[in-house]
Design a protein around this motif. Sequence first.
Motif, PDB file in Angstrom:
ATOM      1  N   VAL A  39     -82.856  26.246  42.763  1.00 15.06           N
ATOM      2  CA  VAL A  39     -82.949  27.100  41.580  1.00 15.06           C
ATOM      3  C   VAL A  39     -84.235  26.760  40.842  1.00 15.06           C
ATOM      4  N   ASP A  40     -84.926  27.780  40.383  1.00 15.45           N
ATOM      5  CA  ASP A  40     -86.118  27.535  39.575  1.00 15.45           C
ATOM      6  C   ASP A  40     -86.260  28.646  38.557  1.00 15.45           C
ATOM      7  N   VAL A  41     -87.279  28.524  37.724  1.00 17.37           N
ATOM      8  CA  VAL A  41     -87.566  29.539  36.709  1.00 17.37           C
ATOM      9  C   VAL A  41     -88.518  30.572  37.295  1.00 17.37           C
ATOM     10  N   GLU A  42     -88.628  31.686  36.623  1.00 15.53           N
ATOM     11  CA  GLU A  42     -89.450  32.783  37.125  1.00 15.53           C
ATOM     12  C   GLU A  42     -90.897  32.362  37.376  1.00 15.53           C
ATOM     13  N   ASP A  43     -91.455  31.543  36.503  1.00 10.39           N
ATOM     14  CA  ASP A  43     -92.836  31.088  36.686  1.00 10.39           C
ATOM     15  C   ASP A  43     -92.986  30.190  37.922  1.00 10.39           C
ATOM     16  N   GLY A  44     -91.880  29.669  38.420  1.00 11.40           N
ATOM     17  CA  GLY A  44     -91.913  28.805  39.594  1.00 11.40           C
ATOM     18  C   GLY A  44     -91.594  29.528  40.900  1.00 11.40           C
ATOM     19  N   GLN A  45     -91.510  30.856  40.859  1.00 10.43           N
ATOM     20  CA  GLN A  45     -91.099  31.637  42.036  1.00 10.43           C
ATOM     21  C   GLN A  45     -91.964  31.351  43.266  1.00 10.43           C
ATOM     22  N   GLU A  46     -93.269  31.299  43.114  1.00 10.67           N
ATOM     23  CA  GLU A  46     -94.145  31.082  44.269  1.00 10.67           C
ATOM     24  C   GLU A  46     -93.890  29.720  44.917  1.00 10.67           C
ATOM     25  N   LYS A  47     -93.783  28.684  44.105  1.00  9.28           N
ATOM     26  CA  LYS A  47     -93.485  27.354  44.653  1.00  9.28           C
ATOM     27  C   LYS A  47     -92.097  27.321  45.286  1.00  9.28           C
ATOM     28  N   LEU A  48     -91.136  27.978  44.644  1.00 12.41           N
ATOM     29  CA  LEU A  48     -89.780  28.029  45.182  1.00 12.41           C
ATOM     30  C   LEU A  48     -89.778  28.670  46.564  1.00 12.41           C
ATOM     31  N   ASP A  49     -90.531  29.762  46.724  1.00  6.72           N
ATOM     32  CA  ASP A  49     -90.616  30.427  48.025  1.00  6.72           C
ATOM     33  C   ASP A  49     -91.180  29.490  49.096  1.00  6.72           C
ATOM     34  N   ILE A  50     -92.216  28.762  48.747  1.00  6.52           N
ATOM     35  CA  ILE A  50     -92.861  27.840  49.697  1.00  6.52           C
ATOM     36  C   ILE A  50     -91.909  26.707  50.078  1.00  6.52           C
ATOM     37  N   ILE A  51     -91.302  26.088  49.080  1.00  5.77           N
ATOM     38  CA  ILE A  51     -90.393  24.958  49.331  1.00  5.77           C
ATOM     39  C   ILE A  51     -89.165  25.425  50.098  1.00  5.77           C
ATOM     40  N   HIS A  52     -88.638  26.576  49.775  1.00  2.21           N
ATOM     41  CA  HIS A  52     -87.472  27.114  50.480  1.00  2.21           C
ATOM     42  C   HIS A  52     -87.789  27.306  51.965  1.00  2.21           C
ATOM     43  N   ALA A  53     -88.938  27.895  52.265  1.00  2.00           N
ATOM     44  CA  ALA A  53     -89.324  28.119  53.665  1.00  2.00           C
ATOM     45  C   ALA A  53     -89.463  26.789  54.404  1.00  2.00           C
ATOM     46  N   LEU A  54     -90.055  25.799  53.761  1.00  2.00           N
ATOM     47  CA  LEU A  54     -90.191  24.480  54.382  1.00  2.00           C
ATOM     48  C   LEU A  54     -88.815  23.861  54.628  1.00  2.00           C
ATOM     49  N   CYS A  55     -87.939  23.952  53.644  1.00  2.00           N
ATOM     50  CA  CYS A  55     -86.592  23.379  53.790  1.00  2.00           C
ATOM     51  C   CYS A  55     -85.816  24.062  54.913  1.00  2.00           C
ATOM     52  N   GLN A  56     -85.961  25.367  55.043  1.00  2.00           N
ATOM     53  CA  GLN A  56     -85.281  26.065  56.138  1.00  2.00           C
ATOM     54  C   GLN A  56     -85.775  25.548  57.493  1.00  2.00           C
ATOM     55  N   ARG A  57     -87.080  25.331  57.613  1.00  2.07           N
ATOM     56  CA  ARG A  57     -87.620  24.800  58.869  1.00  2.07           C
ATOM     57  C   ARG A  57     -87.102  23.392  59.144  1.00  2.07           C
ATOM     58  N   MET A  58     -86.983  22.587  58.102  1.00  4.27           N
ATOM     59  CA  MET A  58     -86.466  21.227  58.265  1.00  4.27           C
ATOM     60  C   MET A  58     -85.023  21.239  58.758  1.00  4.27           C
ATOM     61  N   VAL A  59     -84.201  22.113  58.187  1.00  5.75           N
ATOM     62  CA  VAL A  59     -82.794  22.208  58.583  1.00  5.75           C
ATOM     63  C   VAL A  59     -82.690  22.683  60.030  1.00  5.75           C
ATOM     64  N   GLU A  60     -83.472  23.682  60.395  1.00  3.07           N
ATOM     65  CA  GLU A  60     -83.455  24.192  61.769  1.00  3.07           C
ATOM     66  C   GLU A  60     -83.846  23.091  62.754  1.00  3.07           C
ATOM     67  N   LYS A  61     -84.890  22.346  62.431  1.00  2.48           N
ATOM     68  CA  LYS A  61     -85.351  21.265  63.313  1.00  2.48           C
ATOM     69  C   LYS A  61     -84.291  20.170  63.453  1.00  2.48           C
ATOM     70  N   ALA A  62     -83.586  19.883  62.356  1.00  2.00           N
ATOM     71  CA  ALA A  62     -82.554  18.838  62.384  1.00  2.00           C
ATOM     72  C   ALA A  62     -81.303  19.283  63.128  1.00  2.00           C
ATOM     73  N   GLY A  63     -81.120  20.587  63.273  1.00  2.00           N
ATOM     74  CA  GLY A  63     -79.931  21.094  63.969  1.00  2.00           C
ATOM     75  C   GLY A  63     -78.645  20.858  63.208  1.00  2.00           C
ATOM     76  N   VAL A  64     -78.728  20.845  61.898  1.00  2.00           N
ATOM     77  CA  VAL A  64     -77.570  20.592  61.035  1.00  2.00           C
ATOM     78  C   VAL A  64     -77.051  21.929  60.496  1.00  2.00           C
ATOM     79  N   PRO A  65     -75.728  22.134  60.458  1.00  2.00           N
ATOM     80  CA  PRO A  65     -75.168  23.399  59.962  1.00  2.00           C
ATOM     81  C   PRO A  65     -75.195  23.483  58.429  1.00  2.00           C
ATOM     82  N   MET A  66     -76.379  23.578  57.891  1.00  2.00           N
ATOM     83  CA  MET A  66     -76.570  23.660  56.440  1.00  2.00           C
ATOM     84  C   MET A  66     -77.350  24.942  56.149  1.00  2.00           C
ATOM     85  N   LYS A  67     -76.953  25.642  55.085  1.00  2.00           N
ATOM     86  CA  LYS A  67     -77.690  26.819  54.653  1.00  2.00           C
ATOM     87  C   LYS A  67     -78.449  26.468  53.381  1.00  2.00           C
TER      88      LYS A  67
END
Length: 103
Positions: A39-67
Amino acid sequence: MSQKLKVVTIGGGSSYTPELLEGFLKRYHELPVSELWLVDVEDGQEKLDIIHALCQRMVEKAGVPMKVYKTLNRREALEGADFVTTQLRVGQLKAVRKMNVFR
């Protein structure tokens, strides 16, 4: 622990979020986080998008059933949360730049 957990991170666009996620991934069998909401504030949307994409890649690489979810709506994210973490900086990156002037 066999139950699945929902964790919400207020300030989820922080550059510290991937480190937090890494800890959850390494300890998944002890602390089975099934949902991580960033969760972030509207002014943080761009950073949130970047961090979210990185976190999704980390979860996929780890093979853990986390969304991993991202939102600017903290009420939506907090509904049914088992744990809430915070990582905030008042004034966001602008505050860091101002602080660096004094060093």
